[in-house]
Every structure is written in structure tokens, then in C-alpha cells.
Design an enzyme around this catalytic site. Structure first.
Site, short mmCIF file in Angstrom:
data_model
loop_
_atom_site.label_atom_id
_atom_site.label_comp_id
_atom_site.label_asym_id
_atom_site.label_seq_id
_atom_site.Cartn_x
_atom_site.Cartn_y
_atom_site.Cartn_z
CB SER A 140 -0.82 -22.69 22.31
OG SER A 140 -0.82 -23.97 21.93
CG ASP A 313 -9.28 -25.16 13.04
OD1 ASP A 313 -8.88 -26.08 13.24
OD2 ASP A 313 -9.31 -23.94 13.46
CG HIS A 316 -7.98 -25.05 17.01
ND1 HIS A 316 -7.59 -24.30 16.08
CD2 HIS A 316 -6.96 -24.67 18.00
CE1 HIS A 316 -6.97 -23.28 16.46
NE2 HIS A 316 -6.42 -23.66 17.48
#
Length: 383
Positions: A140, A313, A316
Site C-alpha cells: 500500500s 505524518d 508514513h
């Protein structure tokens, strides 16, 4: 030598065009000669000096049409014969190239100075066969964004430059359900291309999201997640015996750093309590299937300040977080496949000495820099 199906098709089309043109000329010339012969046999006394070629040409329309039809049939079957020959030649090159590329010993013709590489168009997809091994990163957004800010994917691409191609197959916001839907497209079992040497898989972060009341969104129940990951793993295991696998478990997040992480009921959309369950499930599947797995849940939290330095963030990885991921991946590769897949022991593409290399300080030789890490003082082991 590069062999492509487009090359042979171009040759076939040019040859076919030439044969059609030749047949057309043959029809006109032969029909004209036939009409001349008929004129002579009928004792038609016409002086060529007083009769134009067009008049002689149309003296016998019936015979002209008969002769034209015969020439057309002859030219058509001649064209078909040469087209069949070209198709057989293409099939021969196809078999030779595919067999040579898939041979464990490399190209069967390399000893004669040939290096066959085949490029085939299969629908909307292109399969490029090369001799350099491929590492496929499938996952992902943790995978899709792994080249940003000294990410772990960029580190692998840097260390394996001229040794392996790092192929990115990352899809932001995807879950294991969507991954299972496309795994056969990305890794087809009947593909004639060389299978990847290594596949690194990561899914689970989006699966573990809080389910939305509407039923929309990326959340996947833990039972289905386990089944999806098992099916993905089994598909990749049966894809090729040469492909090595590494699964990454779901890492923690910094819940307080994630913007908009609390829903209208005061619940965290991404919670470490849930992510830990998905991480443990992934590790359990890998243990059952004898697949190498990296426990990112534990690896990230080994640093006391992990919440402050490991994320951009809250989800990530930053450069520091990616360094941990890179270190764990390289550790597994070194422990399990050091002689075949570790970056320090893999052969360098075009790594032979050359008089065009930088000149040595002694002025009498050159320095081969093909396998020198950059920068040289960087400890890529991070011990």
C-alpha cells in the site's frame, strides 16, 4: 542481438507489400503479352508504329480478364507461401529466445557472442526480459511512497544499483482485499518472463482502520485479512521456486500526530491496539507458511523516541523510520540469502576493468569503481 515481434512483423509487411506490387505488375505485363499473342494468332494486321499500346492492350478483353485472374490467383498463393515462411521464422526465434533466457545457465548462445533479449507485446502489457534480477515491492502507501525523503525503497534502489532492478508496485489506500484481486495480474503463473528474485509484501495498515458505518472504506475484518494474506502468500510461493519472499507486518503509528484521526464518536480511526492484532496475524501466517517476515511493530518501537522521529505524518515513515525498515530487510537478506541476493555479494553489471576507468594515482593503471558504495564512508550495515 535484440529480437522483437515488431521487427519480424515489419519485415513481413514489407515483404507482403512487395509481393502484392509484383503480382500487380505481373498481371498487367502478362495480360498485355497475352493480348499481343492473340492479335498475332488472329492475323490482325496492325502496325505497332500506327497503333498505341493501349489499343493493343484492349484488343481482347476476354483473354485479358482470364489471364488477369490466373495471375491474381498465382500471386495470392505466392504471397501466402512467403507469409507462412515468415511466421515460421518468427516462431523459431521466439522459442530460441525464450529457451535461452530461461535457462539456468544463462543464454545458450552467449558463448557464440550473442545476447538474446525478447520483448513481447501481450495486450496492453509489455513484458521486458532482462538478465538483471528483479526485486518487487508490493504493498500500500508504505510501499508507494517509499522513495520519498530517503525512504527505504530508495535505499534499496541505491544499494542494488547495477545489481538488481527495484520494481515498485505500491498502491496507496489499498487493503489485502484489493491486493488479492490483482496478485495474479502482477505475478501471472504462466508468464514466460523471468520471475522476480525477491518479493517484499506489505498490507495491513489500511485493513486495520476503524470500520465505517456505511460499510465503505478500506477496513477488512481480521478473519478475512488472514485469509487474504494466506492466499497472496500461497500464490507467490507457487509462482516460482526461484522467488524469495519477505512479508512486513503492520507497524505502529503515532496516533497523536495523525490529522483527523478521531471520528465523531471520539474513536481513533487508526489505533495501535488494532494494528498490533493485524501485525501478529501476519507474523503467524508467515510462520505457518515458512515465509520470512519482519516484525515492524517491534522493530520501530525499539527506539525510545520512535513517536517523535519515525514518521512524517504519524503513519508514513520519515528517513529515520525508513532506516529501520531498510536495516531489517537487509538483515534478513544477509542471513538467509547472502550468497545470492545480498547487495555486497551480487555481481555488478558490466563490472569488468576498463582503460576508461578513473586513472590511478600511480598513473599506470585505472581504478574500478563499479562496486564502490556511495558515499564511501557511509556504514550501510547500520550496526
Amino acid at each position: 542481438m535484440v529480437v522483437g515481434h515488431n521487427d519480424l512483423l515489419c519485415v513481413g509487411s514489407f515483404a507482403g507489400s512487395d509481393l502484392v506490387l509484383l503480382s500487380s505488375v505481373l498481371i498487367v505485363v502478362d495480360a498485355w503479352l497475352w493480348s499481343k499473342e492473340e492479335c498475332h494468332n488472329s492475323k490482325v494486321r496492325l502496325s505497332f508504329n500506327r497503333t498505341t499500346a493501349a489499343e493493343s492492350f484492349f484488343l481482347s478483353p476476354k483473354h485479358f480478364l482470364q489471364r488477369s485472374l490466373w495471375c491474381f490467383v498465382f500471386g495470392f498463393w505466392t504471397l501466402m507461401f512467403f507469409e507462412i515462411v515468415l511466421m515460421l521464422l518468427f516462431a523459431f526465434w521466439f522459442v530460441v529466445a525464450a529457451f535461452a533466457l530461461q535457462s539456468d545457465c544463462g543464454s545458450l548462445l552467449s558463448g557464440f557472442g550473442f545476447d538474446i533479449r525478447l520483448s513481447l507485446g501481450c495486450g496492453a502489457q509489455w513484458i521486458n526480459m532482462t538478465t538483471r534480477p528483479q526485486f518487487v515491492l508490493f504493498g500500500s502507501s508504505i510501499v508507494q511512497f517509499n522513495h520519498y525523503g530517503e525512504g527505504w525503497g530508495a535505499t534499496l534502489a541505491h544499494l542494488y544499483a547495477r545489481k538488481a532492478d527495484i520494481v515498485l508496485r505500491g498502491y496507496a489506500s489499498w487493503n489485502s482485499r484489493r491486493a488479492l484481486q490483482v496478485v495474479d495480474n502482477l505475478f501471472p503463473k504462466n508468464s514466460i518472463s523471468e520471475p522476480p528474485a525477491l518479493v517484499i509484501v506489505y498490507f495491513g495498515g489500511n485493513d486495520s482502520l476503524l470500520p465505517h458505518p456505511s460499510g465503505l472504506g478500506p477496513h477488512v475484518p481480521i478473519e478475512e485479512y488472514i485469509e487474504n494474506m494466506r492466499n497472496i502468500a500461497n500464490h507467490l510461493k507457487t509462482h516460482s521456486e526461484k522467488t524469495r519472499l519477505i512479508f512486513l507486518s503492520t507497524p505502529p503509528v503515532n496516533e497523536g500526530q495523525i490529522m483527523g484521526n478521531i471520528d465523531e464518536f471520539g474513536r481513533a480511526k487508526r489505533s495501535n491496539a488494532t494494528r498490533r492484532i493485524y501485525s501478529e496475524a501476519c507474523l503467524k501466517i508467515c510462520k505457518e507458511l515458512n515465509i520470512k517476515a519482519i516484525d515492524l511493530w517491534s522493530a520501530i518501537q525499539k527506539r525510545e523516541d520512535w513517536k517523535d522521529v519515525c514518521f512524517i505524518d504519524g503513519v508514513h515513515f520519515s528517513a529515520e523510520g525508513s532506516k529501520i525498515v531498510s536495516k531489517e530487510i537487509l538483515r534478513v537478506i544477509k542471513e538467509e540469502w547472502e550468497t545470492s541476493l545480498y547487495w555486497k555479494t551480487m555481481p555488478v553489471e558490466f563490472g569488468e576493468d576498463s582503460p576508461y576507468d578513473p586513472v590511478h594515482p600511480d598513473g599506470t593503471s585505472t581504478v574500478n569503481v563499479s562496486n564502490v558504495p556511495f558515499p564511501e564512508d557511509e556504514d550501510w550495515e547500520w550496526e
